[in-house]
Design an enzyme around this catalytic site. Structure first.
Site: not given
Length: 500
Positions: A193, A324, A421
């Protein structure tokens, strides 16, 4: 390993001796300072070396993480927060199977954590480097300045202090890691990320040249940054909300907690603001802090710099998860509130033909709700398409890039998160976290860790995993197998061609 005997082990660094603890062949050194505390007279200044110390420094517990707002209550059961935050936050952790006994021989893996550039720490339990070290690497995790402290464009022109912190940590690795058994000429940075976005930026920064040799970017690429103008507007408005003059000196006098509160208020204001163009690339998203293309530390948008050849000598492993954006939509209770009108509005705001895009995304998802389609669109917009563009740019230059898609659904929240995610991180480290569930798949974890380590050692994650090229080969990582696919999601990918 709980209950096994601990033994003290001491290593000499450039600033003094550090004492760690060894258990079952892996030594851990926690909270080693790589720079001086960036507060007081050093606030809003590039990192300075730490003060040397006499005797042995006890490195048996993690150091402080950077000041941060923490996560909302809706995310608290899924995301772990650091135990302690504070001003002495520029520190790192080292795990090694052979400190002082295999100088310069083992590959080095340096982890840069995520958290939207606002939250996180390299000392979270899920980032424990014991398993990676036991499998034959030296693992380093680090903290860096977050939020306004690390990513404002300051009135005096200073910018990207968080990225400069990361470079300072990599310089520490270069100068000290051989004493822990690591090879300073074989360093791989890996991150997720915001950490992955940081790494893509580092690949293009002159000050980072030569500090690492391979890179692994998980769920983050080179599109997310602020322009000079957006950076200036954000700092001006933040100073106004904090009630101080728009000067670096005035901002440096604001207590950290007050600056964090002002930054949060600015984020809410930006998310509500519908004025076109006011917040540039962050309009409607509420993203106050990102790397800034300031023309000095970061000279161009990283994806553009990559396309021009920056970082072409660095091997890259990059990828995303299948779902995600479901981490945010489902956990925050937004998935069921997305309507067709909202979906069409977002598609149009991205420069897509809304009707054509809905038809393309629904083709393989005939039963999808508007929230499901919105998640797929946002997953592509924010994660998958940026990663593909980096891979395509590098392939055109002959730079080796390997692309994956992580497809194993998280069992958390009754499976509604999908392969969201952060769902893969614990499997790479061989640790546990709320997203993995009570019984993480050991075979998948072992294979992913082996692939990441093989890439760090040799620049190729698996013998049958080809570099990304004209056939757009992507390796799908599932719960029971690795499957090579050509141009997965090609119908949706083609929609984004020409969309910046």
């Amino acid at each position: 390993m709980r209950g096994t005997a601990l033994a003290s082990v001491t290593v000499s660094t450039a600033y003094g001796k550090v004492r760690g603890q060894e258990r079952e062949g892996v030594a851990a050194f926690l909270g080693i300072p790589y720079a001086a505390p960036p507060f007081g007279p050093l606030r809003f200044r590039p990192a300075r070396p730490p003060e040397p110390w006499a005797g042995e420094r006890d490195c048996g517990r993690p150091g402080q993480a950077a000041p941060q707002p923490g996560y909302s209550s809706a995310m608290a059961e899924l995301l772990v927060e650091p135990v302690e935050t504070g001003e002495d936050c520029l520190n790192l952790n080292v795990w090694s199977p052979a400190p002082g006994r295999a100088a310069g021989r083992l590959p080095v893996l340096v982890w840069i954590h995520g958290g939207a550039f606002r939250n996180g720490s390299g000392s979270l339990p899920g980032y424990d480097g014991t398993r990676l070290a036991a499998d034959g690497a030296v693992c380093v995790t680090l903290n860096y300045r977050l939020g306004a402290e690390g990513f404002l464009l300051l009135p005096d022109g200073t910018a990207n202090l968080g990225l400069l912190d990361q470079i300072a940590a990599l310089e520490w690795v270069r100068d000290n890691i051989a004493a822990f058994g690591g090879d300073p000429d074989n360093v791989t940075v890996f991150g997720q990320s915001a950490g992955a976005i940081s790494i893509t930026a580092l690949m293009t920064m002159e000050r980072a040249e030569g500090l690492f040799h391979r890179a692994i970017t998980q769920s983050g690429a080179g599109h997310h940054c602020h322009s000079l103008e957006t950076g200036r507007r954000i700092t001006e408005r933040l100073a106004a909300i904090a009630g101080v003059e728009h000067t670096t000196e005035a901002l440096a006098a604001v207590p950290p907690a007050r600056l964090i509160a002002a930054n949060a208020a600015l984020g809410q204001e930006m998310a509500r603001d519908t004025a076109p163009g006011r917040w540039g690339e962050s309009a409607g998203g509420g993203t106050t802090v990102l790397p800034v293309v300031d023309g000095t530390t970061l000279r161009a948008r990283p994806v553009d710099a990559v396309a021009a050849g920056a970082g072409r000598d660095i091997d890259l492993l990059t990828g995303t998860t299948t779902d995600e954006f479901r981490l945010f939509l489902v956990a925050l209770g937004m998935a069921d509130r997305i309507t067709d009108e909202v979906l069409h509005g977002f598609l149009a705001s991205f420069g897509l033909d809304a009707a054509q895009a809905v038809a393309a995304y629904r083709a393989d998802r005939p039963e999808a709700t508007p929230g499901d389609l919105f998640s797929a669109v946002m997953t592509d917009h924010s994660y998958r398409i940026p990663a593909i563009r980096v891979a395509e740019a590098r392939a055109a230059l002959g730079a080796r890039t390997f692309v994956y898609e992580f497809a194993r659904p998280s069992p958390a929240l009754d499976g509604r998160l999908g392969a969201c995610h952060m769902a893969e991180i614990g499997l790479v480290f061989g640790t546990t976290d709320p997203l993995l569930g009570a019984e993480p798949p050991k075979e998948l974890s072992d294979r992913m860790r082996a692939a990441w380590l093989a890439f760090a050692r040799e620049g190729r994650p698996e013998p049958d995993w080809p570099p990304y090229g004209p056939d757009r080969s992507v390796l799908h990582l599932t719960g029971d197998a690795f499957r090579l696919r050509q141009d997965p999601g090609g119908r949706e990918r083609s929609l984004w061609e020409g969309v910046r």
